[in-house]
Scaffold this motif. Structure first.
Motif, PDB file in Angstrom:
ATOM      1  N   ASN A   1      35.697   8.615   8.795  1.00  0.00           N
ATOM      2  CA  ASN A   1      35.702  10.087   8.868  1.00  0.00           C
ATOM      3  C   ASN A   1      36.897  10.687   8.132  1.00  0.00           C
ATOM      4  O   ASN A   1      37.492  11.676   8.556  1.00  0.00           O
TER       5      ASN A   1
ATOM      6  N   PRO B   1      30.328   8.519  10.243  1.00  0.00           N
ATOM      7  CA  PRO B   1      31.630   8.326  10.899  1.00  0.00           C
ATOM      8  C   PRO B   1      31.482   7.635  12.249  1.00  0.00           C
ATOM      9  O   PRO B   1      30.563   7.922  13.014  1.00  0.00           O
TER      10      PRO B   1
ATOM     11  N   ALA C   1      35.288  10.587  15.374  1.00  0.00           N
ATOM     12  CA  ALA C   1      34.715  11.910  15.120  1.00  0.00           C
ATOM     13  C   ALA C   1      34.398  12.592  16.449  1.00  0.00           C
ATOM     14  O   ALA C   1      33.768  12.006  17.319  1.00  0.00           O
TER      15      ALA C   1
ATOM     16  N   PRO D   1      32.360  15.350  12.325  1.00  0.00           N
ATOM     17  CA  PRO D   1      31.838  14.559  11.206  1.00  0.00           C
ATOM     18  C   PRO D   1      31.866  15.370   9.911  1.00  0.00           C
ATOM     19  O   PRO D   1      31.450  16.526   9.884  1.00  0.00           O
TER      20      PRO D   1
END
Length: 366
Positions: A286, A321, A326, A333
Motif C-alpha cells: 500500500n 494492499p 490498509a 487502499p
C-alpha cells in the motif's frame, strides 16, 4: 556477417521520425559507417541537465542474504530491518553471498552474447509482437510508449511457471534454465524476509501472489556503442512490473536509479545481484515500499549488456494492499485492482500511468 538492412549514409542523415525497417541496432551499427546519430534515435530530453549524485555517504544498501539463510536469530532480525529500510528509502539494494555462482552468471552473459551474434535472419524466427508471447526478440520502439527509437536490442523469455527458450545457440536453454532457477531461489528467500519486514507472516507475499505459479521473465538488453550517446537513450525512465527484479550486467555500467530526485549511477560488482522493488510489491505494501524509477544510458566506448529477471504474481492473481497495511481512514487502499495479466496488457498499450494509483478520474473509470 550478412545484414538484414541496407541503409546508406544519406538515408541516415535524412531519416524521418519513423525509421525504415530495422531488425536490430546491432545490425545497424555493424552495417553502416556513420559518426552521427540517425535522427529517428534522437531522444529529445537532455539527460545531462539532470542532477547526478556521487555522494559516497548516500549509497545503495547492501544485503548479505546468507545471514537470512544461516544466521543467528539476531542476525536475521538485523537483515530484515535492513530490508525494510532499503525498500522504503531506496526501492533497491545489492545482494551478496546469494549462492548464484559467478561462473553460471558469466555463462549466461556469454550465451546471450552468442544469441545476439546470430545472423539477423535466425533471430527473426523469435520475433514476437505481444507482451505475453513466451519468447520475444526485437529492438526498441513502441509508438504507444516511446517518443524515439530506443538504442537497444532485446530477448525476453518466460522462464516460469513454464520454461521457454530459443533453441539456439547451442547450450543456451540449459544455462538459462539453471540461471533462472537459482535466481528464483534467491527471490523466494527475499520475499519471505520482506513479508516479515512489513509486519506480515513470512508466507504472506508467497500466498497473496500465488508465487508458486508466479511469472518469471528472463530478459537481456543489448546496447551497442553509440556515436552520440548524449542524444540517445537505451531505455527511458520507467518502473518495473511485478514484485522484485534482479539485474546483472557484463561489467559495463549505464544503469541509473532515481533517489531523492537525483539520479544515481549503479555499479554492479562481480558476483553481486542488484535487486529492484517493482510495482506489485508497492501495491501489496500500500505504498510503504516504492518501486524505483530507473533508466539505461548508452555510451560510445563499449557494448553494454544487462540481464534482468522479473518475478511477479501468477497472471490471474489480483494483487491488492495487505489488509494489515490498509484501513479506510489513515491508510486507505491506494491502487486500482487488476489481475497481473490485465496490468501487463495495459502497460504495453501505454495507457497505464503511475502504477494505477487511485485518483478521482481513475476511480470513476474503474
Amino acid at each position: 556477417m550478412a545484414s538484414a538492412i541496407s541503409l546508406d549514409t544519406k538515408t541516415l542523415k535524412a531519416s524521418p521520425v519513423y525509421p525504415p525497417k530495422i531488425t536490430s541496432v546491432k545490425a545497424l551499427v555493424e552495417s553502416t559507417d556513420f559518426s552521427s546519430l540517425p535522427s529517428f534515435y534522437t531522444f529529445t530530453h537532455n539527460l545531462h541537465d539532470e542532477l547526478i549524485s556521487d555522494d559516497p555517504e548516500d549509497s545503495i544498501p547492501i544485503i548479505d542474504i546468507s545471514r537470512l539463510v544461516s544466521g543467528t536469530p539476531e542476525e536475521q532480525f538485523q537483515v530484515i530491518h535492513q530490508l525494510n529500510k532499503a525498500c522504503s528509502d531506496w526501492g533497491c539494494f545489492m545482494v551478496i553471498n546469494h549462492g548464484v555462482s559467478e561462473s553460471l552468471t558469466k555463462a549466461m552473459i556469454a550465451s546471450f552474447q552468442e544469441f545476439f551474434d546470430l545472423p539477423e535472419e535466425e533471430k527473426e524466427e523469435f520475433q514476437g509482437s505481444h507482451v505475453m508471447d513466451p519468447i520475444r526478440c526485437g529492438t526498441g520502439f513502441n509508438p504507444s510508449i516511446n517518443k524515439a527509437n530506443l538504442w537497444r536490442d532485446f530477448l525476453k523469455c518466460v522462464a516460469h511457471p513454464e520454461f521457454h527458450s530459443p533453441n539456439k545457440p547451442a547450450g543456451f536453454s540449459e544455462i538459462a534454465l539453471e540461471f533462472s532457477k537459482r535466481n528464483r531461489e534467491v527471490v523466494t528467500v527475499l520475499l519471505k524476509a520482506i513479508s516479515k519486514s512489513l509486519g506480515l507472516e513470512e508466507s504472506y507475499i508467497n500466498k497473496a501472489a500465488n508465487f508458486e505459479l508466479g511469472l518469471q521473465l528472463l530478459a537481456a538488453n543489448y546496447y551497442p556503442t553509440c556515436p552520440e550517446p548524449e542524444k540517445a537513450i537505451g531505455i527511458p525512465s520507467h518502473y518495473d512490473h511485478g514484485l522484485l527484479t534482479i539485474l546483472v550486467n557484463n561489467g559495463v555500467s549505464g544503469l541509473q536509479v532515481k533517489h531523492k530526485e537525483k539520479w544515481f549511477n549503479v555499479n554492479i560488482h562481480p558476483n553481486t545481484l542488484f535487486v529492484q522493488v517493482a510495482d506489485h510489491l508497492e501495491i501489496l505494501s500500500n505504498g510503504k515500499y516504492k518501486s524505483i524509477a530507473h533508466r539505461a544510458l548508452v555510451n560510445n566506448r563499449a557494448t553494454r549488456m544487462s540481464i534482468a529477471l522479473a518475478h511477479g504474481p501468477s497472471l490471474d492473481t489480483v494483487i491488492r494492499p495487505a489488509p494489515e497495511l490498509a484501513d479506510n481512514e489513515s491508510h486507505p487502499p491506494a491502487y486500482v485492482e487488476l489481475t497481473y495479466r490485465e496490468f501487463l496488457e495495459l502497460q504495453q498499450t501505454g495507457k497505464l500511468r503511475s502504477k494505477f494509483r487511485l485518483n478521482s478520474e481513475q476511480s470513476k473509470a474503474s
